[in-house]
Design a protein around this motif. Structure first.
Motif, short mmCIF file in Angstrom:
data_model
loop_
_atom_site.label_atom_id
_atom_site.label_comp_id
_atom_site.label_asym_id
_atom_site.label_seq_id
_atom_site.Cartn_x
_atom_site.Cartn_y
_atom_site.Cartn_z
N ALA A 48 -6.62 13.31 14.91
CA ALA A 48 -7.34 13.50 13.65
C ALA A 48 -6.79 12.59 12.55
O ALA A 48 -7.55 12.04 11.74
CB ALA A 48 -7.27 14.96 13.22
N THR A 49 -5.48 12.42 12.52
CA THR A 49 -4.87 11.57 11.48
C THR A 49 -5.34 10.13 11.61
O THR A 49 -5.70 9.49 10.61
CB THR A 49 -3.33 11.64 11.57
OG1 THR A 49 -2.92 13.00 11.42
CG2 THR A 49 -2.71 10.81 10.46
N PRO A 54 -4.21 15.85 17.54
CA PRO A 54 -3.30 14.88 16.92
C PRO A 54 -3.97 13.56 16.54
O PRO A 54 -3.47 12.84 15.68
CB PRO A 54 -2.24 14.65 18.02
CG PRO A 54 -2.30 15.87 18.86
CD PRO A 54 -3.73 16.31 18.85
N LEU A 66 -9.96 18.77 13.33
CA LEU A 66 -8.69 19.20 13.90
C LEU A 66 -8.87 19.83 15.27
O LEU A 66 -8.16 19.49 16.22
CB LEU A 66 -8.02 20.20 12.94
CG LEU A 66 -6.61 20.66 13.31
CD1 LEU A 66 -5.61 19.52 13.12
CD2 LEU A 66 -6.21 21.86 12.46
N CYS A 88 -0.21 21.11 10.34
CA CYS A 88 -0.88 20.85 11.62
C CYS A 88 -1.01 19.35 11.87
O CYS A 88 -0.85 18.89 13.02
CB CYS A 88 -2.26 21.49 11.63
SG CYS A 88 -2.27 23.29 11.67
N LEU A 89 -1.30 18.60 10.82
CA LEU A 89 -1.48 17.15 10.94
C LEU A 89 -0.16 16.39 10.81
O LEU A 89 -0.15 15.16 10.93
CB LEU A 89 -2.46 16.66 9.87
CG LEU A 89 -3.90 17.14 10.00
CD1 LEU A 89 -4.71 16.70 8.77
CD2 LEU A 89 -4.55 16.59 11.26
N CYS A 125 -1.79 20.43 6.47
CA CYS A 125 -0.83 19.32 6.43
C CYS A 125 0.26 19.51 7.49
O CYS A 125 0.69 18.53 8.11
CB CYS A 125 -0.20 19.20 5.04
SG CYS A 125 -1.31 18.50 3.80
N TYR A 156 -3.65 25.16 17.61
CA TYR A 156 -3.41 25.43 16.18
C TYR A 156 -3.68 26.88 15.77
O TYR A 156 -3.45 27.25 14.62
CB TYR A 156 -4.29 24.51 15.33
CG TYR A 156 -4.04 23.04 15.56
CD1 TYR A 156 -2.85 22.44 15.15
CD2 TYR A 156 -4.99 22.24 16.21
CE1 TYR A 156 -2.61 21.09 15.37
CE2 TYR A 156 -4.76 20.89 16.43
CZ TYR A 156 -3.57 20.33 16.02
OH TYR A 156 -3.33 18.99 16.23
N LEU A 167 1.59 15.87 8.12
CA LEU A 167 1.49 14.98 6.97
C LEU A 167 2.55 15.33 5.93
O LEU A 167 2.78 16.49 5.63
CB LEU A 167 0.11 15.11 6.31
CG LEU A 167 -1.10 14.70 7.14
CD1 LEU A 167 -2.37 14.92 6.34
CD2 LEU A 167 -1.00 13.24 7.59
#
Length: 207
Positions: free
Chosen positions: A195-196, A193, A188, A128-129, A126, A99, A131
């Protein structure tokens, strides 16, 4: 559920648990700025334990200012210091390099207002995730909220209630143990990945 919450500097885990589990998110942007809150600070895990990243702002307690009107004091080299702190804390974490290129420009390009910078940070996280959130901004300040769950109290950095978040592996956990509710950056860089899934699985006890 629909929620109202403050945009903060790289929001902590509690903020993101509330946000990721909401149907609609409204950011409170019309309140007065208050010092010593997550509006301009974040906590990360350094080699000596919990470490504060604080963004200097141009603010006077005597003259109330709206959050949206508070400027960053860019005369200080805070961006360089924050990036160096992140490198020192997380360069050996499993996902920092994954990241790094997305996050580093935030610490190279100057932004005038703290609210604008926080919204930039949120947008990058967002991405990075991965979302896709339904986010809006408040148009006036309302002390009492009736149609949304009010998570604005989470902006307070002092006297936080302990939250029962599950542990995950942190870079220096062998030295200082697990430190809960740090910046989303900690999750993070350590979980990537996953993390979500972590955020979705956590419960948040409201006050």
């Amino acid at each position: 559920m629909n929620i109202i919450i403050h945009p903060t500097y790289f929001p902590n885990i509690a903020h993101f648990v509330a946000i990721i589990q909401a149907k609609e998110v409204m950011f409170e942007v019309d309140d007065n700025f208050v010092k010593q809150t997550y509006r301009n600070r974040a906590y990360i895990y350094g080699s000596n334990g919990k470490q504060t990243l604080n963004i200097p702002v141009v603010y006077s307690q005597k003259h109330r200012q709206k959050y949206r009107d508070v400027k960053i004091f860019n005369e200080e080299r805070w961006q360089d210091n924050h990036w160096k702190s992140l490198l020192s804390s997380y360069r050996t974490s499993p996902f920092f390099e994954f990241y790094e290129d997305e996050l580093q420009p935030l610490f190279q390009q100057k932004t005038d207002y703290i609210l604008d910078f926080n919204l930039k940070c949120f947008e990058i996280i967002c991405d990075c995730l991965q979302l896709d959130l339904n986010v809006s901004k408040s148009v006036s300040y309302e002390k009492t909220i009736e149609d949304k769950v009010d998570f604005r109290h989470l902006v307070t950095a002092k006297k936080e209630q302990p939250l029962p978040f599950e542990t995950y592996t942190q870079v220096f956990s062998n030295k200082h143990g697990f430190i809960s509710n740090l910046s989303i950056l900690d999750l993070l860089f350590n979980e990537g990945p996953n993390a979500t899934n972590y955020l979705v699985s956590q419960s948040l006890i409201t006050q």
